[in-house]
Design a protein around this motif. Structure first.
Motif, PDB file in Angstrom:
ATOM      1  N   GLY A 203       0.767  -1.062  -0.042  1.00  0.00           N
ATOM      2  CA  GLY A 203       0.063  -0.019   0.000  1.00  0.00           C
ATOM      3  C   GLY A 203       0.763   1.273  -0.103  1.00  0.00           C
ATOM      4  O   GLY A 203       0.443   2.023  -0.825  1.00  0.00           O
ATOM      5  N   LEU A 204       1.853   1.314   0.817  1.00  0.00           N
ATOM      6  CA  LEU A 204       3.058   2.567   0.847  1.00  0.00           C
ATOM      7  C   LEU A 204       3.274   2.544  -0.730  1.00  0.00           C
ATOM      8  O   LEU A 204       3.427   3.895  -0.933  1.00  0.00           O
ATOM      9  N   ILE A 205       3.867   1.691  -1.223  1.00  0.00           N
ATOM     10  CA  ILE A 205       4.332   1.852  -2.489  1.00  0.00           C
ATOM     11  C   ILE A 205       3.347   2.273  -3.487  1.00  0.00           C
ATOM     12  O   ILE A 205       3.525   2.907  -4.423  1.00  0.00           O
ATOM     13  N   ILE A 206       2.223   1.515  -3.396  1.00  0.00           N
ATOM     14  CA  ILE A 206       1.099   1.972  -4.420  1.00  0.00           C
ATOM     15  C   ILE A 206       0.613   3.413  -4.470  1.00  0.00           C
ATOM     16  O   ILE A 206       0.493   3.883  -5.375  1.00  0.00           O
ATOM     17  N   PHE A 207       0.128   3.707  -3.311  1.00  0.00           N
ATOM     18  CA  PHE A 207      -0.382   5.073  -3.290  1.00  0.00           C
ATOM     19  C   PHE A 207       0.574   6.120  -2.712  1.00  0.00           C
ATOM     20  O   PHE A 207       0.043   7.321  -2.406  1.00  0.00           O
ATOM     21  N   ALA A 208       1.797   6.051  -2.936  1.00  0.00           N
ATOM     22  CA  ALA A 208       2.855   6.976  -2.813  1.00  0.00           C
ATOM     23  C   ALA A 208       2.589   8.157  -3.886  1.00  0.00           C
ATOM     24  O   ALA A 208       2.442   7.800  -4.945  1.00  0.00           O
ATOM     25  N   GLY A 209       2.344   9.314  -3.559  1.00  0.00           N
ATOM     26  CA  GLY A 209       2.459  10.392  -4.576  1.00  0.00           C
ATOM     27  C   GLY A 209       3.619  10.582  -5.387  1.00  0.00           C
ATOM     28  O   GLY A 209       3.560  11.446  -6.260  1.00  0.00           O
ATOM     29  N   GLU A 210       4.961  10.251  -4.989  1.00  0.00           N
ATOM     30  CA  GLU A 210       5.918  10.571  -5.646  1.00  0.00           C
ATOM     31  C   GLU A 210       6.944   9.336  -5.565  1.00  0.00           C
ATOM     32  O   GLU A 210       6.893   8.223  -5.008  1.00  0.00           O
ATOM     33  N   PRO A 211       7.833   9.362  -6.531  1.00  0.00           N
ATOM     34  CA  PRO A 211       8.795   8.320  -6.556  1.00  0.00           C
ATOM     35  C   PRO A 211       9.482   8.264  -5.096  1.00  0.00           C
ATOM     36  O   PRO A 211      10.049   9.225  -4.673  1.00  0.00           O
ATOM     37  N   PRO A 244      18.412   5.663 -14.938  1.00  0.00           N
ATOM     38  CA  PRO A 244      17.754   4.567 -15.355  1.00  0.00           C
ATOM     39  C   PRO A 244      16.513   4.765 -16.173  1.00  0.00           C
ATOM     40  O   PRO A 244      15.867   4.143 -16.598  1.00  0.00           O
ATOM     41  N   GLN A 245      16.007   6.198 -16.172  1.00  0.00           N
ATOM     42  CA  GLN A 245      14.918   6.530 -17.025  1.00  0.00           C
ATOM     43  C   GLN A 245      15.068   6.310 -18.637  1.00  0.00           C
ATOM     44  O   GLN A 245      14.110   5.945 -19.285  1.00  0.00           O
ATOM     45  N   PHE A 246      16.148   6.028 -19.075  1.00  0.00           N
ATOM     46  CA  PHE A 246      16.637   5.521 -20.299  1.00  0.00           C
ATOM     47  C   PHE A 246      15.812   4.429 -20.745  1.00  0.00           C
ATOM     48  O   PHE A 246      15.435   4.083 -21.849  1.00  0.00           O
ATOM     49  N   PHE A 247      15.805   3.339 -19.703  1.00  0.00           N
ATOM     50  CA  PHE A 247      15.260   1.931 -19.869  1.00  0.00           C
ATOM     51  C   PHE A 247      13.919   1.954 -19.348  1.00  0.00           C
ATOM     52  O   PHE A 247      13.072   0.942 -19.924  1.00  0.00           O
ATOM     53  N   GLY A 248      13.409   2.922 -18.733  1.00  0.00           N
ATOM     54  CA  GLY A 248      11.899   2.946 -18.258  1.00  0.00           C
ATOM     55  C   GLY A 248      11.079   3.117 -19.354  1.00  0.00           C
ATOM     56  O   GLY A 248      11.218   4.104 -19.991  1.00  0.00           O
ATOM     57  N   TYR A 249      10.036   1.982 -19.422  1.00  0.00           N
ATOM     58  CA  TYR A 249       8.958   2.224 -20.427  1.00  0.00           C
ATOM     59  C   TYR A 249       7.489   2.864 -19.792  1.00  0.00           C
ATOM     60  O   TYR A 249       6.757   3.265 -20.470  1.00  0.00           O
ATOM     61  N   LEU A 250       7.920   3.096 -18.299  1.00  0.00           N
ATOM     62  CA  LEU A 250       7.082   3.918 -17.575  1.00  0.00           C
ATOM     63  C   LEU A 250       7.906   5.357 -16.673  1.00  0.00           C
ATOM     64  O   LEU A 250       8.726   5.205 -16.500  1.00  0.00           O
ATOM     65  N   GLU A 251       6.805   6.266 -16.341  1.00  0.00           N
ATOM     66  CA  GLU A 251       7.519   7.343 -15.568  1.00  0.00           C
ATOM     67  C   GLU A 251       7.828   6.652 -14.257  1.00  0.00           C
ATOM     68  O   GLU A 251       7.014   5.930 -13.861  1.00  0.00           O
ATOM     69  N   PRO A 252       8.776   7.027 -13.559  1.00  0.00           N
ATOM     70  CA  PRO A 252       9.168   6.544 -12.153  1.00  0.00           C
ATOM     71  C   PRO A 252       8.123   6.397 -11.213  1.00  0.00           C
ATOM     72  O   PRO A 252       8.017   5.156 -10.786  1.00  0.00           O
ATOM     73  N   ALA A 253       7.249   7.387 -11.137  1.00  0.00           N
ATOM     74  CA  ALA A 253       6.273   7.114  -9.971  1.00  0.00           C
ATOM     75  C   ALA A 253       5.080   5.946 -10.622  1.00  0.00           C
ATOM     76  O   ALA A 253       4.677   5.042  -9.859  1.00  0.00           O
ATOM     77  N   ILE A 254       4.757   5.755 -11.760  1.00  0.00           N
ATOM     78  CA  ILE A 254       3.894   4.757 -12.346  1.00  0.00           C
ATOM     79  C   ILE A 254       4.417   3.467 -12.402  1.00  0.00           C
ATOM     80  O   ILE A 254       4.023   2.609 -12.010  1.00  0.00           O
TER      81      ILE A 254
END
Length: 309
Positions: A203-211, A244-254
């Motif tokens: 829950g902490l991970i899912i509902f956190a508003g930021e990375p 790491p954003q170079f490899f991410g297919y999603l935004e960090p928070a998502i």
């Protein structure tokens, strides 16, 4: 291929870890093959058990030494997939793949060794709280980033998580009838307890508003963490990819939310399936015992033919 094409074969497939896993597999097949005639008194091991053990080893290698491990250092969603494979899927497969006579020998050895004092760690409540507590503690952001950057602690913590996951799973997949302490409704309650205990961390991970984790957001921290997978100087990654954003297919928070959802979803699927199986077994046992009581108490004239045979 999610960025794997930028790394060489040895970086994607940890050959040292692979060698260790192959040695363990060789030892296993030696144990269930030639040595079974001496140690197991000639008891054969079914193909099904062998398949379970090999599958568990393959999944564990992919999660801890293969491409999922590397991807787990670049994307949080793959990190959580690695966690699920390593501690929720591989351990029960490995445990079910070990023959009964081997389990009895292990238990007899532990009962005579100083380790018998740690028997309380396998108790259902202790095992559930210990594993889920360590898992949740690890995913506190400051703790997670510290572990990821200190490779000795990283290896030790992951080993402890694997051992405690085995303690947690023992109550559920224990194959020895004489060692089964929890059955029926108690086992269902134990499954539900494990489902609940992991919820706060997810829950902490899912509902956190930021990375939350610098490992997946701060390029400097990420480069240091990549040293766990890539030997030598990893600073070239910073100039080549930027972070790491170079490899991410999603935004960090998502990506972080997807990781939390993935972990919780896989846990729910696994434990819900076990809950349904345990309920079915308990229901069958209760109805079977009820039929036996009816047979014993019923007058002979009311018994259907063949019941006494």
């Amino acid at each position: 291929m999610l960025g794997l094409e930028y790394f060489n074969f040895e970086q994607v497939w940890n050959l040292v870890y692979l060698a260790v896993m192959l040695l363990i597999l060789a030892g296993y097949f030696l144990l269930v093959g030639p040595l079974s005639e001496k140690l197991g008194e000639g008891q054969s091991v079914s193909v099904g058990r062998k398949v379970l053990f090999v599958t568990g080893m393959m999944l564990l290698y992919l999660a801890q030494g293969g491409p999922i491990d590397l991807l787990g250092h670049m994307m949080f969603s793959f990190h959580m997939l690695s966690m699920a494979l390593s501690y929720l899927i591989a351990p029960p497969l490995l445990m079910l793949g070990i023959p009964l006579w081997a389990w009895r020998a292990i238990i007899q050895f532990l009962a005579k060794s100083p380790l018998r004092r740690l028997k309380f760690l396998v108790k259902p409540i202790v095992a559930a709280v210990l594993f889920n507590g360590l898992f949740s503690f690890y995913h506190i952001p400051v703790i997670h980033d510290y572990v990821m950057l200190n490779f000795g602690i990283h290896r030790a913590y992951y080993l402890i998580l694997f051992i405690t996951s085995g303690f947690m799973w023992w109550t559920l997949v224990n194959p020895l009838p004489e060692a089964a302490e929890v059955q029926g409704l108690k086992k269902m309650g134990y499954i539900f307890l494990n489902m609940v205990l992991l919820t706060p961390a997810c829950g902490l991970i899912i509902f956190a508003g930021e990375p939350l984790y610098a490992t997946y957001n701060d390029p400097v921290v990420w480069v240091k963490a990549m040293g766990y997978c890539i030997p030598g100087d990893t600073t070239y990654l910073l100039s080549q990819f930027g972070g790491p954003q170079f490899f991410g297919y999603l935004e960090p928070a998502i990506d972080q939310q997807v990781g939390g959802i993935l972990m919780k979803f896989l846990q729910e699927i696994i434990f819900a399936s076990m809950l349904a199986y345990v309920f079915y077994q308990w229901y069958r046992q209760e109805n079977w015992e009820g039929d036996d009581e009816d047979i014993v108490s019923a007058p002979r004239s009311e018994l259907p033919s063949g019941k006494l045979n």
